[in-house]
Design a protein around this motif. Structure first.
Motif, mmCIF file in Angstrom:
data_model
loop_
_atom_site.group_PDB
_atom_site.id
_atom_site.type_symbol
_atom_site.label_atom_id
_atom_site.label_comp_id
_atom_site.label_asym_id
_atom_site.label_seq_id
_atom_site.Cartn_x
_atom_site.Cartn_y
_atom_site.Cartn_z
ATOM 1 N N ALA A 95 0.842 -1.191 0.000
ATOM 2 C CA ALA A 95 0.000 0.000 0.000
ATOM 3 C C ALA A 95 0.880 1.244 0.000
ATOM 4 N N SER A 96 0.463 2.249 -0.733
ATOM 5 C CA SER A 96 1.159 3.536 -0.743
ATOM 6 C C SER A 96 0.193 4.610 -0.269
ATOM 7 N N VAL A 97 0.370 5.028 0.976
ATOM 8 C CA VAL A 97 -0.530 5.990 1.603
ATOM 9 C C VAL A 97 0.329 6.968 2.403
ATOM 10 N N TRP B 188 -5.608 2.622 8.047
ATOM 11 C CA TRP B 188 -5.140 3.157 6.769
ATOM 12 C C TRP B 188 -6.049 4.266 6.242
ATOM 13 N N ALA B 189 -6.941 4.760 7.079
ATOM 14 C CA ALA B 189 -7.758 5.904 6.697
ATOM 15 C C ALA B 189 -6.880 7.153 6.605
ATOM 16 N N LEU C 195 -9.034 -1.270 -3.737
ATOM 17 C CA LEU C 195 -8.742 0.155 -3.884
ATOM 18 C C LEU C 195 -10.066 0.894 -3.912
ATOM 19 N N LEU C 196 -10.197 1.927 -3.075
ATOM 20 C CA LEU C 196 -11.459 2.637 -2.917
ATOM 21 C C LEU C 196 -11.368 4.056 -3.464
ATOM 22 N N VAL C 197 -12.462 4.505 -4.028
ATOM 23 C CA VAL C 197 -12.699 5.927 -4.297
ATOM 24 C C VAL C 197 -14.013 6.233 -3.608
ATOM 25 N N GLU C 198 -13.948 6.920 -2.466
ATOM 26 C CA GLU C 198 -15.092 7.034 -1.564
ATOM 27 C C GLU C 198 -15.387 8.507 -1.266
ATOM 28 N N PRO C 199 -16.134 9.170 -2.146
ATOM 29 C CA PRO C 199 -16.404 10.591 -1.907
ATOM 30 C C PRO C 199 -17.315 10.860 -0.727
ATOM 31 N N GLN C 200 -18.125 9.884 -0.329
ATOM 32 C CA GLN C 200 -19.069 10.144 0.756
ATOM 33 C C GLN C 200 -19.272 8.886 1.596
ATOM 34 N N ALA C 201 -19.129 9.037 2.913
ATOM 35 C CA ALA C 201 -19.401 7.959 3.860
ATOM 36 C C ALA C 201 -19.531 8.582 5.239
ATOM 37 N N ILE D 268 -9.572 4.275 2.287
ATOM 38 C CA ILE D 268 -9.061 4.446 0.923
ATOM 39 C C ILE D 268 -8.616 3.137 0.288
ATOM 40 N N LEU D 269 -8.147 2.181 1.085
ATOM 41 C CA LEU D 269 -7.732 0.887 0.551
ATOM 42 C C LEU D 269 -7.516 -0.059 1.723
ATOM 43 N N HIS D 270 -7.476 -1.345 1.442
ATOM 44 C CA HIS D 270 -7.134 -2.300 2.491
ATOM 45 C C HIS D 270 -7.058 -3.698 1.900
#
Length: 870
Positions: A167-169, A221-222, A270-276, A260-262
């Motif tokens: 992971a690259s965060v 990893w948030a 891999l996540l693209v999460e504009p709203q949660a 974002i990922l896990h």
């Protein structure tokens, strides 16, 4: 300019804005190739080949350099109707393919539905000469449709083929750097074999994993959104990146944080999460009668190759700039996108009397008339306040906004509503005067208002699940902060209502040579079976003379947590479980529940009336019925959700020294009582000095605790420690029961004691003086990633014994996640009182979480606390 005069928009100027400089790029000749069949659309630009399922618009593969990178790409959302349903237009779900000179746009159109009464269009865009895909989606809610609420919507890419291992965060600002050393993720096999201790949180001890932390969890990893623009996976010489050229549609503003990922039990995502609503961020709510349109994205999922992860990231970072894609997005012209020429630049200057440098201050444009952190329906923009108090916000859509300035170690916020931004303008807001909140002379201040608790003990390492395990080592006598002598290290970064899970060890009580007992553990064919139980898998079928089984094969689930008996279950509707038994009377107990979902299962015994077993997520319903068996077989019919974790059958005339019931006054047993489970837990308030236990032995067996017989009214047992293990012993019984006693264990824990602040004034307050205690919370969060019950939580603050109750509604903590030093939503409360309550010396302030609340547990991260007298 003062706050009030600025509210009238005096001093705002707007001039025509010159076109933004664009990044030029060579365009490959011709559009990508498109092949369409009855079931899928395949787009190939020579660098990537994207396959989309026509029936649902999902990605089924993404091939780069001859290697498939994606097993499936889901768009998912958690949406429910609010209010009564209204008539919907005819369903017209369909997929369209738009082919232009240098790109192909695959758009899947969703019609309004009962739980999602709006039009939704999801775009997958492949451009010539690019190694990746652009993603965007748009909502349109007509005013005539009913309302809805969305807690989460996102893209989830399940990677394929074991390609990605790391992971690259980026690390959090002002936190201990740890992510580079932990970049190599545990394998899917290690995750699968590890114990799940909470939602998506695994104990890797004993798995042989090389991961440098004992626990792996997606929440570690948030990221905070303020400075975020890029995250990705790499391995096997490839990289896959979520490049976010703009965050204008991301909800919650710069203070929000999210996933974002896990790694999962099978493959990294891999996540693209504009709203949660993770970490307390608010949901999207659209009401009936409200017209609403919003476009999320475009965002770019970029693929590259190479052996140097730093070089891969530097390459991908170029794709996360607004200017890189602006010209293309203008031509793409997805519904709801504002062209670059119509966007504006907003400038201004913020001044604070006596503060020459606003280090760490941030300016935000967000939904008008709405707190910045609750902004969800519109768009938001933010930037750091620079030297001299100047700020610049670029690429702002036309609209009317709230302007907020926060940070810089200052109390309160600077807020202006009705800031109008036109199209294609240079908007100058002029000079703004921010006067931080003050209520007189400061008696003491604990911490600095920075919206996080990073300056306190463990505050710079807060993204590490398991920190609660060290709390009692760090603070064996609880937290007491003495003004004038204590340091920030004497205050923990997080206050726990309890710094331990309420759980009991796994174990079974089954006396040797027990007759008349059949115990069945339902679940998968490979998950662990509870000691003393027999396996009933989804394909364990009954045959006459075979002893037991199902009348047909059903489904099964294994959640991997909550012990061998509860972790797994079979699931279906209208199936029958049968077991051969001698004719007679039996006590039949059914356990039904799910660690991750609510449950409504019906069971009927031998053709009797159905009984409902209803439980919430992470809860388990238990029902015992007396059943008469004739014909040599017991039939149990499952309906509704049809979840069964276990069935226990006990002959009514069986003579066993076991419990028939066990209860604790003022607390629920965890897990719910079962005759053959050995250990139970109970959670009690911090100041409760004893526990009353009610227990009965089956068949007249005697129950004792510490040698004292438990009477019908219950036995009060003193508690001398925070954690006490009580042995509940069952002996004797009717019918010549064995004399060997059976021992159960009750693990009783008391919650954490209130935190204390001790201070002196030096002199008595002047008559008529007013005191103000200001408490700023960096986070108010649930103690685990579980749904929040519909009841209020509270922080009870006492000043020299006088209580002040700060109440929070369920929405304040909904979706919030434990251990956050900086939540997705922050809270501040000013408690004003007569200063005569204070003394020259020996003052005490205490802070207690959820006083008088039984079914909740919270955690509080304190940003800063200040006492003033005027």
């Amino acid at each position: 300019m003062t706050r009030r005069t600025f509210g009238k928009l005096a001093g705002i100027t707007a001039t025509a804005l010159l076109p933004w400089a664009q990044t030029t790029r060579a365009v490959a000749a011709g559009p990508p190739e498109v092949v369409e069949t009855d079931t899928q659309v395949v787009v190939d630009n020579g660098l990537v080949r994207l396959t989309v399922d026509k029936s649902n618009g999902r990605t089924t593969s993404l091939v780069y350099d001859g290697v498939n990178m994606v097993g499936r790409g889901n768009y998912d959302m958690n949406t429910v109707r609010e209010g009564g349903g209204l008539p919907l237009p005819p369903a017209d779900n369909h997929l369209t393919v738009r082919v232009e000179q240098d790109f192909v746009d695959i758009a899947y159109h969703h019609s309004p539905s009962g739980d999602m009464p709006c039009w939704l269009v999801r775009h997958h865009v492949v451009r010539s000469g690019e190694a990746g895909i652009h993603l965007a989606y748009s909502y349109e809610h007509p005013a005539e449709l009913h309302g809805f609420r969305t807690d989460q919507h996102r893209y989830v890419f399940y990677t394929a083929g074991g390609v990605f291992t790391h992971a690259s965060v980026p690390d959090d600002a002002d936190a201990v750097a740890w992510r580079a050393a932990a970049a190599r993720m545990p394998t899917g096999a290690e995750i699968s074999s590890a114990e799940m201790v909470m939602d998506a949180t695994y104990d890797l001890e004993g798995t042989g994993s090389a991961y440098p932390r004992r626990y792996y969890t997606k929440y570690d990893w948030a990221v905070s959104m303020k400075d975020h623009s890029l995250h990705g996976l790499y391995g096997s010489g490839y990289g896959m990146w979520a490049a976010l050229p703009n965050l204008e549609a991301f909800t919650g503003g710069p203070v929000r944080q999210d996933l974002i990922l896990h790694q999962t039990g099978s493959t990294p995502v891999l996540l693209v999460e504009p709203q949660a609503t993770h970490y307390g961020a608010p949901p999207v709510r659209v009401a009936a009668g409200q017209a609403w349109q919003k476009t999320y994205g475009p965002y770019f999922v970029y693929l590259n190759k190479g052996d140097d992860p730093r070089a891969l990231r530097r390459d991908a970072a170029r794709q996360a700039r607004f200017e890189t894609h602006a010209e293309f997005y203008d031509r793409l012209a997805i519904e709801g996108w504002t062209p670059t020429a119509e966007r504006s630049r907003v400038r201004g200057t913020v001044r604070v009397p006596g503060v020459p440098v606003l280090d760490g201050a941030v300016v935000v444009l967000s939904d008008n008339d709405t707190p910045m952190q609750d902004s969800v329906l519109g768009h938001n923009y933010w930037a750091d306040v620079e030297e001299g108090g100047r700020f610049t916000l670029d690429h702002v859509r036309p609209g009317t906004y709230r302007l907020t300035v926060y940070g810089g170690g200052l109390w309160g916020e600077y807020v202006i509503d009705d800031v109008k931004v036109g199209a294609g303008q240079e908007v100058t807001l002029g000079r703004m005067l921010w006067e931080p909140t003050s209520h007189g002379r400061t008696v003491f201040q604990l911490g600095t208002p920075t919206r996080d608790s990073g300056e306190f003990r463990h505050g710079r390492e807060f993204r590490r699940y398991g920190l609660f395990e060290s709390f009692h080592d760090d603070f064996p006598d609880g937290v007491t902060y003495t003004v004038g002598t204590s340091t920030p290290q004497d205050w923990n970064y997080l206050q726990y209502q309890r710094s331990y899970p309420v759980q009991a060890p796994e174990g079974t009580v089954l006396p040797e040579d027990a007759e008349g007992v059949r115990l069945f553990d339902f679940g998968t064919a490979s998950s662990p079976v509870a000691d003393g139980y027999e396996r009933v898998a989804q394909n364990t079928l009954y045959a006459a003379g075979g002893g037991f089984g199902l009348d047909r094969a059903v489904d099964s689930r294994d959640r991997g947590s909550d012990g061998d008996l509860q972790r797994d279950f079979v699931v279906g509707s209208g199936y029958t479980f049968a077991v051969d038994l001698p004719d007679g009377v039996y006590e039949v107990t059914v356990l039904s529940g799910d660690d991750i979902a609510a449950n409504n299962t019906q069971v009927s015994f031998g053709g009797g009336d159905p009984v409902a077993l209803v439980s919430g997520r992470g809860e388990y319903a238990v029902h015992t019925a007396e059943v008469t068996v004739s014909g040599g077989r017991l039939d149990l019919l499952a309906g509704g959700d049809g979840r069964i974790n276990a069935v226990e059958v006990l002959a009514a005339d069986a003579a066993l020294p076991v419990l028939g019931s066990l209860e604790v006054d003022g607390a629920d047993l965890v897990p719910g009582f079962s005759t053959f489970r050995s250990d139970f837990a109970a959670d009690l308030p911090w100041d409760q000095g004893s526990v009353t236990v009610r227990a009965t032995g089956r068949g007249g067996a005697q129950v004792t605790i510490g040698g004292d017989v438990v009477p019908e009214a219950g036995l009060a047992v003193p508690l001398h420690a925070q954690r006490t293990v009580l042995e509940v012993v069952v002996t004797g019984g009717d019918g010549g029961a064995p004399t060997t006693p059976t021992t159960y264990r009750l693990h009783v824990t008391r919650q954490e004691s209130p935190w204390r602040i001790l201070f002196d004034l030096g002199r008595a307050p002047a008559p008529g003086a007013q005191a103000t205690l200001t408490i700023a919370l960096a986070a108010w969060a649930m103690g685990s990633a579980l749904p929040v019950p519909p009841e209020n939580s509270n922080l009870t603050v006492t000043v020299n014994g006088e209580p002040f109750v700060w109440t929070f509604g369920p929405e304040d903590a909904k979706g919030a996640t434990y251990r956050s030093a900086r939540g997705g939503r922050n809270y501040t409360r000013e408690i004003a009182f007569d200063a005569a309550l204070l003394k020259p010396t020996g003052n005490e302030i205490t802070l207690q979480i959820n006083d008088g609340v039984e079914h909740l547990w919270n955690e509080a991260a304190y940003d800063a606390i200040r006492l003033e007298i005027a």
